[in-house]
Write a protein that holds these residues in place. Sequence first.
Motif, mmCIF file in Angstrom:
data_model
loop_
_atom_site.group_PDB
_atom_site.id
_atom_site.type_symbol
_atom_site.label_atom_id
_atom_site.label_comp_id
_atom_site.label_asym_id
_atom_site.label_seq_id
_atom_site.Cartn_x
_atom_site.Cartn_y
_atom_site.Cartn_z
ATOM 1 N N THR A 42 14.605 -39.357 0.279
ATOM 2 C CA THR A 42 14.339 -38.383 1.043
ATOM 3 C C THR A 42 15.205 -38.129 1.203
ATOM 4 N N HIS A 43 15.976 -36.668 1.569
ATOM 5 C CA HIS A 43 16.278 -36.257 1.448
ATOM 6 C C HIS A 43 16.945 -35.197 3.166
ATOM 7 N N VAL A 44 18.957 -35.101 3.254
ATOM 8 C CA VAL A 44 18.760 -33.967 3.789
ATOM 9 C C VAL A 44 19.374 -32.825 3.502
ATOM 10 N N GLY A 45 19.408 -32.347 3.282
ATOM 11 C CA GLY A 45 19.676 -30.606 2.948
ATOM 12 C C GLY A 45 20.026 -29.631 3.720
ATOM 13 N N CYS A 46 19.521 -29.524 5.390
ATOM 14 C CA CYS A 46 19.868 -29.000 6.265
ATOM 15 C C CYS A 46 19.917 -29.241 7.394
ATOM 16 N N ASP A 47 20.407 -28.502 8.202
ATOM 17 C CA ASP A 47 20.749 -29.316 9.399
ATOM 18 C C ASP A 47 19.470 -27.704 10.450
ATOM 19 N N THR A 48 18.549 -26.710 9.584
ATOM 20 C CA THR A 48 18.077 -25.611 10.491
ATOM 21 C C THR A 48 16.314 -26.098 10.432
ATOM 22 N N SER A 49 16.025 -27.233 9.352
ATOM 23 C CA SER A 49 14.938 -27.463 8.795
ATOM 24 C C SER A 49 14.173 -26.226 7.916
ATOM 25 N N GLN A 50 15.339 -26.103 7.090
ATOM 26 C CA GLN A 50 14.599 -25.009 5.982
ATOM 27 C C GLN A 50 14.987 -25.097 4.587
ATOM 28 N N CYS A 51 15.256 -26.137 4.181
ATOM 29 C CA CYS A 51 15.379 -26.653 2.394
ATOM 30 C C CYS A 51 14.164 -27.201 2.596
ATOM 31 N N GLY A 52 13.531 -28.341 2.825
ATOM 32 C CA GLY A 52 12.353 -28.590 2.447
ATOM 33 C C GLY A 52 12.974 -30.547 1.760
ATOM 34 N N ALA A 53 14.343 -30.496 1.689
ATOM 35 C CA ALA A 53 14.980 -31.405 0.845
ATOM 36 C C ALA A 53 13.946 -33.113 1.828
ATOM 37 N N CYS A 54 13.806 -33.033 3.064
ATOM 38 C CA CYS A 54 12.741 -34.097 3.735
ATOM 39 C C CYS A 54 11.328 -34.243 3.560
ATOM 40 N N VAL A 55 11.367 -33.337 2.499
ATOM 41 C CA VAL A 55 9.677 -33.601 3.179
ATOM 42 C C VAL A 55 8.182 -35.118 2.393
ATOM 43 N N VAL A 100 5.043 -32.731 6.167
ATOM 44 C CA VAL A 100 5.909 -32.324 7.088
ATOM 45 C C VAL A 100 7.527 -32.724 6.576
ATOM 46 N N LYS A 101 8.213 -31.786 7.149
ATOM 47 C CA LYS A 101 9.830 -31.712 7.354
ATOM 48 C C LYS A 101 10.105 -32.612 8.217
ATOM 49 N N SER A 102 10.424 -33.821 7.362
ATOM 50 C CA SER A 102 10.464 -34.892 8.745
ATOM 51 C C SER A 102 12.303 -35.144 8.822
ATOM 52 N N CYS A 103 12.610 -33.513 9.105
ATOM 53 C CA CYS A 103 13.665 -33.793 9.678
ATOM 54 C C CYS A 103 13.163 -32.427 11.336
ATOM 55 N N THR A 104 12.095 -32.094 10.709
ATOM 56 C CA THR A 104 11.610 -31.690 12.130
ATOM 57 C C THR A 104 10.933 -32.223 12.738
HETATM 58 S S1 FES Z 1 16.805 -31.064 5.648
HETATM 59 FE FE1 FES Z 1 16.533 -28.794 5.630
HETATM 60 S S2 FES Z 1 14.425 -28.996 6.157
HETATM 61 FE FE2 FES Z 1 14.299 -31.235 6.497
#
Ligand code: FES
Lengths: 163, 782
Positions: free
Chosen positions: A36-49, A57-61
């Motif tokens: 599970t990856h982190v690609g952004c800090d605004t909950s938009q990229c979806g790398a963390c789903v 779920v976006k797990s960064c959110t």
């Molecule tokens: S890390 Fe980009 S949406 Fe969660």
Amino acid sequence: MANVSMTVNGRSVSGQCEDRTLLVQFIRENLGLTGTHVGCDTSQCGACVVHVDGKAVKSCTMLAAQADGSEVVTIEGLASGGELHPVQAAFREHHGLQCGFCTPGMIMSAVDMIQRHGGRLDEKTVRQELEGNICRCTGYHNIVKAVLDAASKMGDGTKVAAE
Amino acid sequence: MGMEGIGARVARKEDKRFITGKGRYTDDMVVPGMKHAHFIRSPHAHAKIKSIDTSAAEKMPGVIGILNGAQLAEDAIGNIICGWMIHSKDGTPMNMGAWRPLAQDTVRYVGDAVAIVVADSKTQARDAAEAVVVDYETLPVVTSAIEALKDGAPQLHPEAKNNLIFDWEIGDSAATDAAIASAAHVTEMKVINNRLVPNPMEPRAALGVYDEGEDHYTLWTTSQNPHVARLVLSAFYNVAPENKLRVIAPDVGGGFGSKIYIYPEEIVCLWASKRTGVPVKWNSDRTEAFLTDAHGRDHVSTVKMAFDADNRITGFKVDTIANLGAYMSLFSSSVPTYLYATLLSGQYNIPNIHANVRTVYTNTVPVDAYRGAGRPEATYLVERTMETAARELGVSPAELRKTNFVREFPHQTPVIMCYDAGDFEASLNAAMDASDYAGFAARKEEAKSRGKLRGIGMSCYIEACGIAPSAAVGSLGAGVGLWESAEVRVNAVGTVEVLTGSHSHGQGHETTFAQLVADRFGVGIDTVSIVHGDTDKVQMGMGTYGSRSGAVGMSAVVKALDKVEIKAKKLAAHLLEADESDIVIENGELKVAGTDKSVPWFQMALAAYTAHNMPEGMEPGLKEGAFYDPSNFTFPAGCYICEVEVDPETGKTEIIQFVAADDFGKIINPMIVEGQVHGGVAQGIGQALLEGTHYDAETGQLLTASYMDYTMPRADDLPSFQISTTETACPSNPLGIKGCGEAGAIGSPPALINAITDAIGNNDLTMPATPQRVWAALGSAK
Ligand code: FES
Ligand code: FES
């Protein structure tokens, strides 16, 4: 500090983390599940789903503490017994990935999408549904193909499961 | 070709780990005792650092050390350099200002690194960073290159008066002026190529580990060229001696140029590991990526193209100002010069070309190569100008291009490049057929009946890839050679390892490089492993950018395979008591042609290692290495056609179809090549329609520093693409490969803008063509 327990990929896990720990950090750092990856800090990229109680779920959110008691599935838990999930297989067959960084999130989103639509998907819907997942490599062309193909292969099965 | 050989559509070997979450990227690495870094960055675009007070922060929980530029200087860590020397037209060398990995006296852009905090956890490092007090005295700011050149503009570096880095030219100015003066028609334009943020989905990361016992350093990093990183870190930055430094670029989540360079963070993490005595890991968040990854493009140009009475181009004059940001990044000087102006001849016979390029410092993120690097900027000028000229001359865009195509090869342009092969009309025709160009008028009418504006635009691009002959680039100022290395190791059981200096960060080398071996020896690709990205395993290499892995990296593999084949055949001939020249390799066997005598591949390999029965004088083992230095650039070319529909009410553009017809020479795996085109075109469409980078001119703040503000292409912004290839073999390398990594990003922006301007009937449109801009352009067209 929060004590958090949840089921991840069928295994019960628990751990201590700061209250502000995000679910994605808990998964990556406490559990060592780095798919599970982190690609952004605004909950938009979806790398963390990931899937939490059956939903993408976006797990960064989400805070790890909010997932306490939940059933979580990450990309590592998708294949069963060495058998790839049809969406994973379709991504490989249709070259729906290049660098692979967005791929876990894409696949987890696609599984959820196919389940919700019961396999009844067309290109336009797939493209709209993927709005929350950014890929910089593929231009989405082959991702869309992979999702449509997986949907048609899973079609009946998911309809039954969804009904 | 065989099922898995050259030309086969083989599914990728590397996919298994990526689709199951088992990829290993830098930020996934964990080493014992590892601690976490957070960089303190300047919030100002231009300021003096008066003092840094770390006393409160040092007492915060978990803090191990806080280091700044003064300590970096104590250890004599070097300045970050630009590795390509350009001389101005007056003969003076470029004016390079100092770039400290941690700024010492002055910060020059928002995001400039000032100090590093190392702590037990990421959050502790962040919290402590909040408690560090940096006292700044702000200075006036300039973000636009044109403004920066003016008298009285804020000055960034004492070395560069008026912020001018160099004032360079190529071609014959007087002859071009004469052609323009005597032309039947001159098309003039001002063209802006918008600044872009590369945005590979994996943010940069670095893990520096100093081993005191061995006095040895290891750096895991998100790099497209770990070997060059090792060279530069030791030779120029003085971080570690080369023989004591291992650089590993494991799985890397996309690069697009932005991961070529050696950034401050990699230098500082490695150095900080020694200084603090703990392994130091940093990973960038997306905001930092926007603020610190090298940006791309940012040119402003004026052009004049001269035509004779038969619509033949007689001259092309270009004046460009290129914004290089606050510091000169590693290849920044080559992008707006030799990677740009040498392609201004496009696909056309142009007898006279002259380009003048001024590069400029501004208080913005450093600018360097981004997918295409210079060639998109050149193509955009040439193809926007051609389309505009066709409209002005009242001829069809296809006709004007056909009138001017280069048709004989080799073709020497007036700007260095010698095109070796191509068939430009073939790709133009293929694209026109695929897009049903002939039926466009009817579709436009139909769209009109629905109140929509349809437009069609084309772009015929050529680019130079496979960079590049070392002696040639050396004579142009490059600080490195651009060859590639390979080693082929046949193991005792016949499995094969290929070590390459190319680096894969999405390109699929583990599959395509294995296909070369499968093709040659008839072994399955599953018995072939590709080793790359680790300086302890591969001796040296130049990495992956400029679409060079196929044309250069694979050529090195071919050379090594040639040597292995010769030895394998010699050994087999000896084992089979036959003549070496009669041995053929087929389906995993070495056979005596025309007989049923054969030895299986693995048995021959075993014989090489048991060495019980070798030909006289032959050394045991089966392993060969090669370095390949290309003899020329390669010249991928093609034609892209885009059809759009604009909603006049909203200015929104919908892409109805996007057609690509490319000539990449020989193709190893069509599936992977198609993927490269899809991705490149998506980035080109992003540049043309969506991606705008905005700085506040007063404060130098980057206003588009997140995915909330910078529009990345999403799935629903793009169509499915219709792509095809035509093929002329490239005579300059053994496989006939031209390269495909950048074409999409190079060829697509002008096709889009040509289509939209055709739809709205106003040629004055700047990228990105957002609905607001298109709507405004529609208003002024009325
Ligand atoms: S890390 Fe980009 S949406 Fe969660
Ligand atoms: S495959 Fe690289 S970001 Fe999607």
